[in-house]
Scaffold this motif. Structure first.
Motif, mmCIF file in Angstrom:
data_model
loop_
_atom_site.group_PDB
_atom_site.id
_atom_site.type_symbol
_atom_site.label_atom_id
_atom_site.label_comp_id
_atom_site.label_asym_id
_atom_site.label_seq_id
_atom_site.Cartn_x
_atom_site.Cartn_y
_atom_site.Cartn_z
ATOM 1 N N ARG A 167 42.768 78.908 40.925
ATOM 2 C CA ARG A 167 41.771 78.330 40.035
ATOM 3 C C ARG A 167 41.704 79.130 38.732
ATOM 4 O O ARG A 167 41.567 78.568 37.639
ATOM 5 C CB ARG A 167 40.403 78.292 40.716
ATOM 6 C CG ARG A 167 39.270 77.756 39.817
ATOM 7 C CD ARG A 167 39.550 76.318 39.380
ATOM 8 N NE ARG A 167 38.562 75.860 38.415
ATOM 9 C CZ ARG A 167 37.484 75.142 38.734
ATOM 10 N NH1 ARG A 167 37.240 74.838 40.000
ATOM 11 N NH2 ARG A 167 36.652 74.754 37.803
ATOM 12 N N VAL A 180 39.302 73.051 46.404
ATOM 13 C CA VAL A 180 40.629 72.502 46.670
ATOM 14 C C VAL A 180 40.730 71.087 46.095
ATOM 15 O O VAL A 180 39.829 70.263 46.295
ATOM 16 C CB VAL A 180 40.907 72.502 48.188
ATOM 17 C CG1 VAL A 180 42.159 71.725 48.526
ATOM 18 C CG2 VAL A 180 41.015 73.929 48.687
ATOM 19 N N VAL A 194 44.952 72.968 43.496
ATOM 20 C CA VAL A 194 45.417 73.498 44.782
ATOM 21 C C VAL A 194 45.382 72.430 45.873
ATOM 22 O O VAL A 194 44.404 71.688 45.997
ATOM 23 C CB VAL A 194 44.547 74.694 45.225
ATOM 24 C CG1 VAL A 194 45.101 75.302 46.511
ATOM 25 C CG2 VAL A 194 44.457 75.734 44.131
ATOM 26 N N TRP A 246 42.801 80.284 46.833
ATOM 27 C CA TRP A 246 42.284 79.211 45.980
ATOM 28 C C TRP A 246 41.675 79.777 44.696
ATOM 29 O O TRP A 246 41.867 79.221 43.609
ATOM 30 C CB TRP A 246 41.233 78.407 46.742
ATOM 31 C CG TRP A 246 41.752 77.791 48.001
ATOM 32 C CD1 TRP A 246 43.066 77.552 48.334
ATOM 33 C CD2 TRP A 246 40.970 77.346 49.113
ATOM 34 N NE1 TRP A 246 43.145 76.988 49.579
ATOM 35 C CE2 TRP A 246 41.874 76.850 50.091
ATOM 36 C CE3 TRP A 246 39.613 77.329 49.385
ATOM 37 C CZ2 TRP A 246 41.450 76.335 51.300
ATOM 38 C CZ3 TRP A 246 39.167 76.816 50.597
ATOM 39 C CH2 TRP A 246 40.090 76.318 51.549
ATOM 40 N N SER A 294 48.937 75.703 49.089
ATOM 41 C CA SER A 294 48.447 76.977 49.597
ATOM 42 C C SER A 294 48.696 77.154 51.087
ATOM 43 O O SER A 294 48.177 78.089 51.709
ATOM 44 C CB SER A 294 46.954 77.139 49.282
ATOM 45 O OG SER A 294 46.181 76.121 49.889
#
Length: 313
Positions: free
Chosen positions: A247, A282, A253, A243, A232
């Motif tokens: 998801r 994350v 990520v 994120w 990212s």
């Protein structure tokens, strides 16, 4: 004869400039990454994410005083303290050998000079690696093949393919060395990502995705979300919207704390931002302050327990 001894002999034969077999002197990981059969890196990261656990990515292998970027000795030293994912950089010599080195020239990180792409591997193998403080070490520039062999059963790898290197060659090396389970091939452009995906249908892909258009283009091209870990980007602050989008697609990520956030942590001594990033869902935080981030995250998660559980067959 144990595998580690066989591997040491193989490294010694393939890299005659070394004074002794590497694995005869390297420490073993505190917790080895032996990925279950049929699984790949994104599977492990999804499992960790679902256990509310974020891995730290050791940028350029987790370099530090006495341990140069991308040296096998550095990777082993890093993992001897705890489980991280290891990021390394791939370059190509004039005679087509894939080596683990960040810069396109040799001056900053070795005792040599000139462009990597213009020198033969025999010339590069005689050089010594230099750490960030300018200290010359006894360590050498490793071949990608050596790192892939060493990492089996030990490490999760992100292979950052530099722009001058054909991504197909890196994918082929991963397959040739039976490293598909523990290696993710990094690409930054859609074109490179699609070429990597087409080169082998099983190899995990670490792809930069910062908008829905890129994600939709990958899926439309037939790239299975299950083989993707998303990068990212590097930002001065968290990017929760990106994120959340990833998801929703069930793609783990990675986020770069490099430069901006790492510098702020170094300047202020406040490392709580790493926990804030992890709380955003994350799966991986890439950083040059790998142990600062790792120790900070220990206040919110049991990395060892989650890592052990996610690597169970």
């Amino acid at each position: 004869m144990k595998w580690s001894v066989l591997a040491a002999m193989a490294l010694f034969i393939s890299y005659p400039a070394l004074a002794q077999p590497l694995t005869a002197v390297l420490p073993e990981p505190l917790l080895a990454a032996d990925v279950p059969a049929g699984k790949i890196v994104p599977d492990v990261l999804r499992c960790l994410r679902d256990r509310n656990t974020t891995l730290v990515s050791a940028h350029r292998g987790g370099w530090g005083p006495g341990y140069p970027e991308n040296a096998i000795e550095t990777l082993a030293h890093t993992l001897s303290r705890g489980p991280l994912i290891i990021e390394i950089d791939i370059r190509r010599t004039a005679d087509g050998v894939l080596v683990v080195l960040h810069d396109d020239t040799l001056e900053r990180t070795t005792t040599g000079t000139g462009a990597v792409s213009e020198l033969m591997m025999e010339e590069i193998s005689n050089l010594q690696l230099v750490d960030a403080e300018g200290t010359v070490t006894d360590f050498r520039v490793p071949l990608l093949s050596e790192v892939l062999e060493w990492a089996r059963g030990r490490a999760l790898l992100q292979l950052d393919v530099k722009s001058s290197v054909p991504v197909e060659e890196v994918v082929a090396a991963v397959a040739e060395h039976d490293a598909i389970g523990y290696s993710a091939v990094v690409s930054y452009t859609l074109e490179d990502a699609l070429r990597a995906a087409a080169a082998n249908p099983r190899v995990a892909l670490s792809i930069e995705i910062t908008d829905r258009e890129r994600l939709e283009a990958l899926i439309a091209a037939g790239v299975a979300p299950g083989r993707i870990m998303a990068w990212s980007g590097v930002h001065p602050a968290p990017v929760p919207d990106i994120w959340a989008m990833l998801r929703e697609a069930d793609i783990p990520v990675a986020f770069g704390a490099l430069w901006y956030i790492d510098t702020a942590v170094s300047d202020t001594g406040d490392a709580s931002i790493y926990s804030e990033i992890a709380d955003g869902g994350v799966a991986v935080i890439a950083t040059d302050l790998h142990w600062t981030a790792y120790d900070t995250l220990a206040t919110r998660q049991d990395t060892l327990a989650a890592y052990r559980a996610c690597l169970s067959p």
